[in-house]
Design an enzyme around this catalytic site. Structure first.
Site, PDB file in Angstrom:
ATOM      1  N   LYS A 172      -3.023  -8.166  -5.262  1.00  0.00           N
ATOM      2  CA  LYS A 172      -2.431  -9.501  -5.095  1.00  0.00           C
ATOM      3  C   LYS A 172      -2.562 -10.250  -6.399  1.00  0.00           C
ATOM      4  CE  LYS A 172      -0.757 -12.072  -1.625  1.00  0.00           C
ATOM      5  NZ  LYS A 172      -0.215 -11.643  -0.330  1.00  0.00           N
TER       6      LYS A 172
HETATM    7  N1  GLU Z   1       3.365 -11.217   0.170  1.00  0.00           N
HETATM    8  C1  GLU Z   1       3.647 -10.385   1.296  1.00  0.00           C
HETATM    9  C2  GLU Z   1       2.383 -10.095   2.075  1.00  0.00           C
HETATM   10  O1  GLU Z   1       1.440 -10.856   2.024  1.00  0.00           O
HETATM   11  C3  GLU Z   1       4.433  -9.119   0.919  1.00  0.00           C
HETATM   12  C4  GLU Z   1       3.802  -8.266  -0.123  1.00  0.00           C
HETATM   13  C5  GLU Z   1       4.729  -7.129  -0.609  1.00  0.00           C
HETATM   14  O2  GLU Z   1       5.841  -7.004  -0.158  1.00  0.00           O
HETATM   15  O3  GLU Z   1       4.249  -6.384  -1.469  1.00  0.00           O
HETATM   16  O4  GLU Z   1       2.300  -9.165   2.814  1.00  0.00           O
END
Ligand code: GLU
Length: 428
Positions: free
Chosen positions: A117
């Site tokens: 992240k």
């Molecule tokens: N931000 C989204 C989540 O928290 C998607 C992450 C992604 O598609 O890599 O799952």
């Protein structure tokens, strides 16, 4: 035998923020991991943390500096995967927790990724479009050391969108000297994005919502749904529930709370939010409520789809609902989890309920690699099947082991991660 040495300060188990919340969730699953619990410490430490300074020139000629992060929590099952968040409250604890929840989420729906992240502590509303582009490009350049289509693949999260992904992809392509669309997902369709990606998280919330409602004997037709957050997750979930005949009786966002016991007109609410920036001032409603009163509204389905730690020991006793679908990441603290589970509220945890987004990100990445693009029907059908299968596998574990859906999801997911960890072994 793995011995534990003194922890660096940022891994403080007393952390009261999202990382501490995640550590408590891991402690709850550990007794269920059998011989794999020997490896559990690997889940309590991110593999790699990068903190970067992101300076940009403002439109008025001054220079502003922002703090950015990319955390790769675990890569045992595949490259890092997870979104990038632009928000004034972003902290390292938060990004660490969000990266760890991506590890669990990706394993829960069995897509071949680890967890990562990123984020920048910035209120994007204070930036012009040009400033936002410069911020995104400089951040991408700073983290380009560790991202890549086979290393770590960012995507949208809170306050980031297709345009931000296009700038990230372009910056990475310029640095690398070749066009690698697979370095980010959630891109515009014109740039190798996938049909259905924008709606995927909300759609996934709706799919597991149908499964949970069936288990609890709640009919979607006429069900009262309350939603916190009206962005890419809450807004889409609202439309899908309304289309299926549910009544969206309350919506809260950062501007206010709107309530109508007969059901809000979701299409008109979308229009109002597009025009004014929030739900506040929406005409034809019964009441504007203050923030805390939202939690006391009686509903059949409650969808927290905003930020972490919204449902706490303080407001959990007020909640009167049958099912909670966690569209947000980390919306429920462990104390609130216990209060609600004791009252028999069925909580479909974030790491399962909101996995639709990353599932279609996976489809996008596969399509980019093969340069062969699927129809929207095919994408939605595959997404639905994966979400239903994941829900039902988790449900079986929860019945079998007499644990909550959260612990059951963690059992399934952590087992997958630690099996990969064990069979790979330690290097060198
Ligand atoms: N931000 C989204 C989540 O928290 C998607 C992450 C992604 O598609 O890599 O799952």
């Amino acid at each position: 035998m793995i011995t534990q040495h003194a922890l660096p300060s940022y891994l403080n188990p007393e952390d009261l923020g999202p990382w501490g919340q995640y550590l408590q969730q891991i402690d709850r699953v550990t007794p269920h991991l059998g011989s794999l619990s020997r490896w559990v410490e690997t889940l309590k430490r991110p593999k790699r943390i990068l903190t970067v300074d992101v300076p940009i020139e403002r439109d008025d000629g001054t220079i502003s500096h922002y703090e950015g992060y990319r955390v790769q929590h675990n890569m045992s099952r595949g490259p890092g995967k997870g979104g990038v968040r632009f928000h004034q409250d972003v902290t390292l604890s938060e990004v660490m927790a969000l990266s760890a929840w991506m590890t669990v989420k990706n394993a829960a729906v069995n897509v071949p990724y680890g967890g990562a992240k990123g984020g920048i502590r910035v209120d994007p509303k204070t930036l012009s479009r040009g400033e936002l582009q410069r911020l995104t490009r400089r951040y991408t350049s700073e983290i380009s050391l560790i991202i890549g289509p086979n290393k770590d693949i960012p995507a949208p999260d809170v306050n980031t969108n297709e345009q931000v992904m296009a700038w990230m992809m372009d910056s990475y392509a310029m640095i690398e000297g070749n066009l690698s669309t697979g370095v980010v997902t959630g891109k515009p369709i014109s740039l190798g994005g996938s049909l259905g990606r924008r709606e995927a998280t909300g759609r996934g919330v709706f799919v597991v919502g149908q499964e949970a409602a069936a288990k609890r004997g709640v009919a979607i037709q006429g069900a009262r749904v309350a939603i916190q957050g009206f962005g890419n997750v809450g807004g889409v979930a609202a439309s899908m529930f309304a289309k299926a005949g549910a009544k969206v009786i309350a919506v809260q966002d950062h501007t206010g709370t709107v309530v109508h016991s007969g059901g809000l007109d979701v299409a008109l609410l979308h229009q109002h939010v597009a025009e004014t920036g929030g739900v506040q001032g929406f005409p034809g409603i019964e009441a504007f409520l203050d923030r805390d009163a939202f939690w006391g509204i009686e509903s059949d389905i409650l969808i927290p789809a905003a930020l972490e730690q919204q449902i706490t020991a303080e407001n959990a006793p007020l909640i009167r609902t049958k099912i909670i679908l966690e569209g947000a990441n980390g919306p429920t603290t462990p104390e609130a989890d216990d209060i609600l589970s004791d009252r028999d509220v069925l909580i479909v945890p974030d790491v399962l309920a909101n996995a639709g987004g990353v599932t279609v990100s996976y489809f996008e990445w596969v399509q980019d690699f093969s340069s062969f693009f699927w129809s929207e029907d095919e994408i939605n059908a595959r997404l639905t099947r994966i979400m239903q299968d994941a829900f039902n596998s988790v449900w079986e574990v929860s019945q079998d082991k007499k644990v909550t859906l959260r612990t059951a999801t963690f059992i399934l997911a952590c087992t997958r991660v630690l099996q990969a960890r064990e069979v790979r072994g330690l290097y060198p």
